[in-house]
Design an enzyme around this catalytic site. Structure first.
Site, short mmCIF file in Angstrom:
data_model
loop_
_atom_site.label_atom_id
_atom_site.label_comp_id
_atom_site.label_asym_id
_atom_site.label_seq_id
_atom_site.Cartn_x
_atom_site.Cartn_y
_atom_site.Cartn_z
N LYS A 84 1.32 -3.14 8.92
CA LYS A 84 2.49 -2.15 8.89
C LYS A 84 3.60 -3.17 9.63
O LYS A 84 3.48 -3.71 10.52
CB LYS A 84 2.27 -1.11 9.78
CG LYS A 84 3.11 0.09 9.71
CD LYS A 84 2.96 1.28 10.67
CE LYS A 84 1.99 2.27 10.12
NZ LYS A 84 2.06 3.72 10.89
N ASP A 113 1.70 14.27 14.75
CA ASP A 113 1.87 14.33 13.40
C ASP A 113 0.83 14.30 12.71
O ASP A 113 0.57 13.71 11.64
CB ASP A 113 2.61 12.98 13.03
CG ASP A 113 3.32 13.04 11.72
OD1 ASP A 113 3.68 14.18 11.18
OD2 ASP A 113 3.55 11.98 11.21
N LEU A 149 0.75 -1.21 -0.04
CA LEU A 149 0.10 -0.01 0.01
C LEU A 149 0.98 1.38 -0.07
O LEU A 149 0.50 2.50 -0.42
CB LEU A 149 -0.97 0.03 1.25
CG LEU A 149 -2.00 -1.04 1.10
CD1 LEU A 149 -2.49 -1.00 2.76
CD2 LEU A 149 -3.11 -0.76 0.16
N GLY A 204 6.06 3.49 4.73
CA GLY A 204 5.86 4.55 5.76
C GLY A 204 7.48 4.82 6.39
O GLY A 204 8.26 4.38 5.97
N THR A 205 7.44 5.63 7.60
CA THR A 205 8.44 5.76 8.14
C THR A 205 9.36 4.66 8.74
O THR A 205 10.58 4.69 8.89
CB THR A 205 8.00 6.96 9.40
OG1 THR A 205 7.17 7.95 9.06
CG2 THR A 205 9.42 7.62 10.13
N TYR A 206 8.26 3.76 9.02
CA TYR A 206 9.11 2.72 9.78
C TYR A 206 9.19 1.35 8.99
O TYR A 206 9.70 0.39 9.30
CB TYR A 206 8.34 2.24 11.13
CG TYR A 206 7.93 3.47 12.08
CD1 TYR A 206 9.10 4.17 12.87
CD2 TYR A 206 6.99 4.34 12.06
CE1 TYR A 206 9.09 5.18 13.62
CE2 TYR A 206 6.97 5.40 12.79
CZ TYR A 206 7.78 5.78 13.42
OH TYR A 206 7.90 6.89 14.31
N GLY A 207 8.61 1.42 7.77
CA GLY A 207 8.69 0.06 7.10
C GLY A 207 7.59 0.15 6.01
O GLY A 207 6.82 1.06 5.91
N VAL A 208 7.11 -0.95 5.58
CA VAL A 208 6.25 -1.23 4.48
C VAL A 208 5.05 -1.43 5.05
O VAL A 208 4.83 -2.19 6.00
CB VAL A 208 6.73 -2.44 3.50
CG1 VAL A 208 5.95 -2.70 2.17
CG2 VAL A 208 8.05 -2.08 2.82
P1 ADP Z 1 4.10 7.39 7.11
O1 ADP Z 1 4.94 6.55 8.33
O2 ADP Z 1 5.12 8.01 6.06
O3 ADP Z 1 3.01 8.57 7.85
P2 ADP Z 1 2.53 4.80 7.28
O4 ADP Z 1 3.61 4.16 7.72
O5 ADP Z 1 1.43 5.47 8.09
O6 ADP Z 1 3.23 6.36 6.60
O7 ADP Z 1 1.57 4.29 6.04
C1 ADP Z 1 2.17 4.45 4.69
C2 ADP Z 1 1.34 4.15 3.54
O8 ADP Z 1 0.76 3.14 3.70
C3 ADP Z 1 0.12 5.44 3.94
O9 ADP Z 1 0.51 6.34 2.84
C4 ADP Z 1 -1.17 4.83 3.28
O10 ADP Z 1 -1.39 4.93 1.68
C5 ADP Z 1 -0.86 3.35 3.57
N1 ADP Z 1 -1.64 2.84 4.73
C6 ADP Z 1 -1.33 3.13 5.97
N2 ADP Z 1 -2.32 2.54 6.87
C7 ADP Z 1 -3.32 2.28 6.25
C8 ADP Z 1 -4.56 1.51 6.39
N3 ADP Z 1 -5.03 1.36 7.65
N4 ADP Z 1 -5.34 1.15 5.75
C9 ADP Z 1 -5.11 1.48 4.08
N5 ADP Z 1 -3.75 1.96 3.93
C10 ADP Z 1 -2.77 2.38 4.88
#
Ligand code: ADP
Length: 303
Positions: free
Chosen positions: A36, A129, A13, A16-20
């Site tokens: 996550k 954030d 999807l 993110g900051t911590y991983g895929v």
């Molecule tokens: P960041 O740490 O950069 O804010 P996240 O780790 O929260 O990003 O998420 C990375 C990507 O994964 C998001 O941009 C979003 O597209 C997708 N994502 C995160 N959580 C969800 C969820 N609960 N349902 C659907 N997509 C999600």
């Protein structure tokens, strides 16, 4: 014992900051989820404090306007956090040129944002954030706060917060001036930026460095006077800025109602001590005057 093959992994999807983050099916319930995957550090203990913090906070924060943590487990050296799957996010809504947002739609999205934030603040948790892509939207139109990876219980004795956690455009002025002890007001400022962005359909304060961010704030809202913000000069990174006068709110957000502009001016109060609280913002007449907030199920979402 939970095993990873309970979940059928689908596409990625996002990163993110911590991983895929993966889309997956929970074979036990048939529910679509978002997993996550957090890379754990080299430490044998495998205890990633950021992740543990996220888990603990999320489990305490159960609410219709906060993303639900369904499951959490370590697997192949990674920590997996299973969340309810969300269709889209507020950034995608704001950026979609095919979506028209009525004043009632904006009110509804913003009210759900504040309701989620109120739950955090009532439990003495700062989100820290807040930005449109951390506001996820479910298939029923419900908006939920996500990404508590940076949140931390505030008020812990002697603890100083790191101030560089916010996406710059949503960062409160006290953070930009290096405040080490700050409160719920940082989320309120960010919420103000989100309301202005919903109204204007573009980020409100787009600085390209921290210094420039303060410049962009002062250019629109005027430089804070000592009577507006008495404690400003004591902040660690305080520097004098050449005096600028505030632009009228009517000019900054031309499409907004008088009620919306009044609420905005209170969210963007310089002194964090006198800035409106989330509770007070939810009680503002903006939310009870017509048009009323749109029923979430009827909100426009990307195709
Ligand atoms: P960041 O740490 O950069 O804010 P996240 O780790 O929260 O990003 O998420 C990375 C990507 O994964 C998001 O941009 C979003 O597209 C997708 N994502 C995160 N959580 C969800 C969820 N609960 N349902 C659907 N997509 C999600």
């Amino acid at each position: 014992k939970k095993v990873a093959d309970r979940y059928l992994k689908r596409e990625i999807l996002g990163e993110g900051t911590y991983g895929v983050v993966y889309k997956a099916i929970d074979t036990k319930t048939g529910q679509t989820v978002a997993i996550k995957k957090i890379r754990l550090g080299k430490q044998k203990e495998g205890v990633n404090f950021t992740a543990l913090r996220e888990i603990k906070l999320l489990k305490e924060l159960k609410d219709p306007n906060i993303i639900e943590l369904i499951d959490a487990f370590p697997h192949k050296g990674n920590l997996h956090l299973v969340f309810e799957f969300m269709e889209t996010d507020l950034e995608a809504v704001i950026r979609d040129p095919n979506i028209f947002l009525s004043p009632g739609d904006i009110k509804s999205y913003f009210q759900m944002t504040l309701k989620g934030l109120l739950v955090c603040h009532k439990k003495w948790v700062l989100h820290r954030d807040m930005k449109p892509n951390n506001l996820l939207i479910g298939s029923n139109g419900q908006l939920k706060l996500a990404d508590f990876g940076l949140a931390r219980i505030f008020g812990s004795p002697g603890r100083k917060f790191t101030h560089q956690v916010f996406a710059r455009w949503y960062r409160a002025p006290e953070l930009l001036f290096g405040a080490k002890q700050y409160g719920a007001g940082v989320d309120v400022w960010a919420a103000g930026c989100i309301l202005a962005e919903l109204l204007n359909r573009r980020p409100f304060l787009q600085g390209d460095s921290d210094i420039d961010q303060l410049g962009k704030i002062f250019q629109k809202l005027g430089t804070p006077t000592p009577s507006q913000w008495p404690d400003l000069e004591w902040l660690p990174d305080f520097v004098e800025y050449s005096s600028q006068t505030a632009q009228p709110w009517r000019k900054l957000c031309p499409t907004a109602s008088d009620d919306a502009l009044d609420l905005l001016s209170k969210l963007f109060t310089y002194d964090p001590k006198t800035r409106i609280t989330v509770q007070q913002a939810l009680e503002h007449r903006y939310f009870t005057s017509v048009p009323l907030p749109t029923d979430p199920a009827k909100l426009p979402r990307p195709a």
